[in-house]
Write a protein that holds these residues in place. Sequence first.
Motif, PDB file in Angstrom:
ATOM      1  N   SER A 143       0.822  -1.212   0.000  1.00 28.75           N
ATOM      2  CA  SER A 143       0.000   0.000   0.000  1.00 28.75           C
ATOM      3  C   SER A 143       0.858   1.265   0.000  1.00 28.75           C
ATOM      4  O   SER A 143       0.485   2.276  -0.599  1.00 28.75           O
ATOM      5  CB  SER A 143      -0.932   0.007   1.210  1.00 28.75           C
ATOM      6  N   THR A 144       2.020   1.206   0.655  1.00 23.57           N
ATOM      7  CA  THR A 144       2.888   2.386   0.690  1.00 23.57           C
ATOM      8  C   THR A 144       3.448   2.691  -0.690  1.00 23.57           C
ATOM      9  O   THR A 144       3.589   3.859  -1.073  1.00 23.57           O
ATOM     10  CB  THR A 144       4.038   2.177   1.691  1.00 23.57           C
ATOM     11  N   LEU A 146       1.895   2.109  -3.454  1.00 23.22           N
ATOM     12  CA  LEU A 146       0.784   2.728  -4.178  1.00 23.22           C
ATOM     13  C   LEU A 146       0.636   4.196  -3.797  1.00 23.22           C
ATOM     14  O   LEU A 146       0.408   5.055  -4.663  1.00 23.22           O
ATOM     15  CB  LEU A 146      -0.512   1.970  -3.879  1.00 23.22           C
ATOM     16  N   GLU A 188      -0.859   6.592   5.091  1.00 25.55           N
ATOM     17  CA  GLU A 188      -0.227   5.304   5.334  1.00 25.55           C
ATOM     18  C   GLU A 188       0.755   5.430   6.488  1.00 25.55           C
ATOM     19  O   GLU A 188       0.988   6.514   6.997  1.00 25.55           O
ATOM     20  CB  GLU A 188       0.476   4.798   4.077  1.00 25.55           C
ATOM     21  N   GLU A 513     -10.554   1.826   2.270  1.00 19.53           N
ATOM     22  CA  GLU A 513      -9.487   2.602   2.895  1.00 19.53           C
ATOM     23  C   GLU A 513     -10.068   3.839   3.574  1.00 19.53           C
ATOM     24  O   GLU A 513     -11.056   4.418   3.104  1.00 19.53           O
ATOM     25  CB  GLU A 513      -8.446   3.040   1.857  1.00 19.53           C
TER      26      GLU A 513
END
Length: 670
Positions: A143-144, A146, A188, A513
């Motif tokens: 996710s980081t 992204l 994040e 999210e």
Amino acid sequence: MTSKYRDSKLLYVLFAVVAGVVGAVISWVFLGESLAALGIPDPGPLTTAGLPFLRSAGLMVAALAVGSFMSAAFFIKPQTNDLRTTSLSADGSVAAKTGAISSLVFAVIAQLMVPMYLSDVSGSPLLNTINPAEWPRALELVSTSLAWQVTAAFAFVTGIGALTTYRWIMQPVWLVGALLSVIPLGMEGHSATGGDHDYGTNSYLWHLVFMMLWVGGLMALIAHGRRKGPDLDVSVRRYSHVALVSVVVMAVSGLINTSIRMHWTDLLTTGYGLLILSKTIGVIVLGLFGFVHRQLTIPQLGTKPGAFSRIAIVEVLFMGAITGVAISLGRTPPPPPRNVDLNTMDIELGYKLYQEPTIWNVWTMWRFDILFGAAAIIFAAAYLWAVYRVHKNGEKWPLVNTFWFLLGCLVLLLTVCSGIGLNMPATFSMHMVGHMILSMGVPIGWVLGGPVTLFLKALKPSPDFPGPREWLEVAVDNPWLRVLMNPALNTIQFVVFFYILYITPLYEIMIDEHAGHVIMNVVFLWSGSLYYWDLIGIDKTPVKHSPMSKLGWLTFSMPFHLFFGVYLMMNSIILGEEFYSNLGLPWNVDLLHDQMVGGGISWGSGQFPLLIVWAYLIWEWFVDDRRTTAVQEANVQEVKDDLDLYNAQLGAFQKGKNPHDDYYGATFDR
């Protein structure tokens, strides 16, 4: 003798390097502990040292972009005071170019962070993950990565766009673009995981944005002074207000973020706590720097401008070191969570829900929303301040306008902080309740409050150096807004967003999210405010439309709202089924029935305010028609009177008598 122009490029590099070195060194100290906590092999020095170095340096570069655009827009006087058409001065153009290049450099750093984070979480050497063929895997699994890819896209577009024009009117746009570039990074990290992550993420967003303004603004001021730019005293005075607000917001948000992630005793007993403590002390020291500026250097700007630059350079170096400390927190294992009783709701929502929401018990559940709840309070306070200023200036402001705007703020506060806001992410029906209120309830109160008109009355003109009033004037009357306020486009943006969000896979992406929930709420408020401002707002719009035109477009849009609610009620495909099914709510939820209820809410609550607005426009059309008729009748009567007078004069001439004889005769007799 006049001192010559001094370039600041080496200073920019020094600021970034100091931040990067501090972040890399501290992260290296905790390397073994971090790898053990993560259970992954060492990916090699290029990642373990390079990642914190580039992230720390990158944030300084991003801050430079933000500060440069802010300086070009608000701290440096443009060529003329006509902000809609003027270009930047020579000094402002240099600041804008610095912002553009900084954005592009930050975009490159952000793109490099995509494979770096894949290397970091997988333990694979960077030379393997830097292969572009591996990047899709990084975006899918990390996710980081992204978040950094989105950051790279925003920064690249901002940098390229800023290089294409040096008109003043675009500088606030590039400033927003530079701030948007760092927003994904606030979504994040440790703040975005575990319990209370809604508090953690929202407080970190406040922290990150105002850090950009604080640090970046000071770097831009240093460059402005070294270039011997004009009006340094005005620039410093304006920046000092930004700095004061930034210090307060960063202190409060940092306190909130720390309190939800650790016990206070952890500050002295864990490495993570010691870093937090070091950062806090650093912010206090920076506050003392600001005090020195206010007391010693700012009063002497006219005679000793170099003193300001020297202290400011030391201050930014210290800011860079603190940035490195802050980034190293992301590489340091945090202490055990305060609450170990975490379930799926804690992980997905940030908190637990205990009872099924009803029309009554939603008012017994409360959890303050740090982002939107705080915004509601700030908006209300700013509005009341403007009312006070207007009355202080001897003018009046309608009480009904104040009532409407404060009602809108109150509705926003109650919606996001009550059981409605708590349950919005948990069930589709409550999400739709919140959607309708945020897009149709809150905006109606705001536009009927006339905030633009109020602030234009409260703020004094700044004829020599454009200030807040001039900025507000151009913000509500510019070519971009003229396009958006076109009735067709305005109606489309309000109606079509419903369909795009719920018919496409976008809704499933958003609800998964916390960032998605924040984005949806922002869009709901923005879209509704723009729509109702044109329809019923009392503030002047860039383009005036007749009540008949507004009524026609509203009537055109109503069937689409009606059909959308019916579509949701009849849709057999459950939206967000996987997300809602995995929440583990303590009550049974029939997802299909809940979606039908949500569709009914959309149909009913959506039509009700639109019918009220429709009735309002009918009345406005009636009043406008009567006003127009009265004007036309007055014009006809005036023409008739003139014609009667002309006929009387013509008749007198035909009888051989001068119509003015009576007047002159009376005069001679006297």
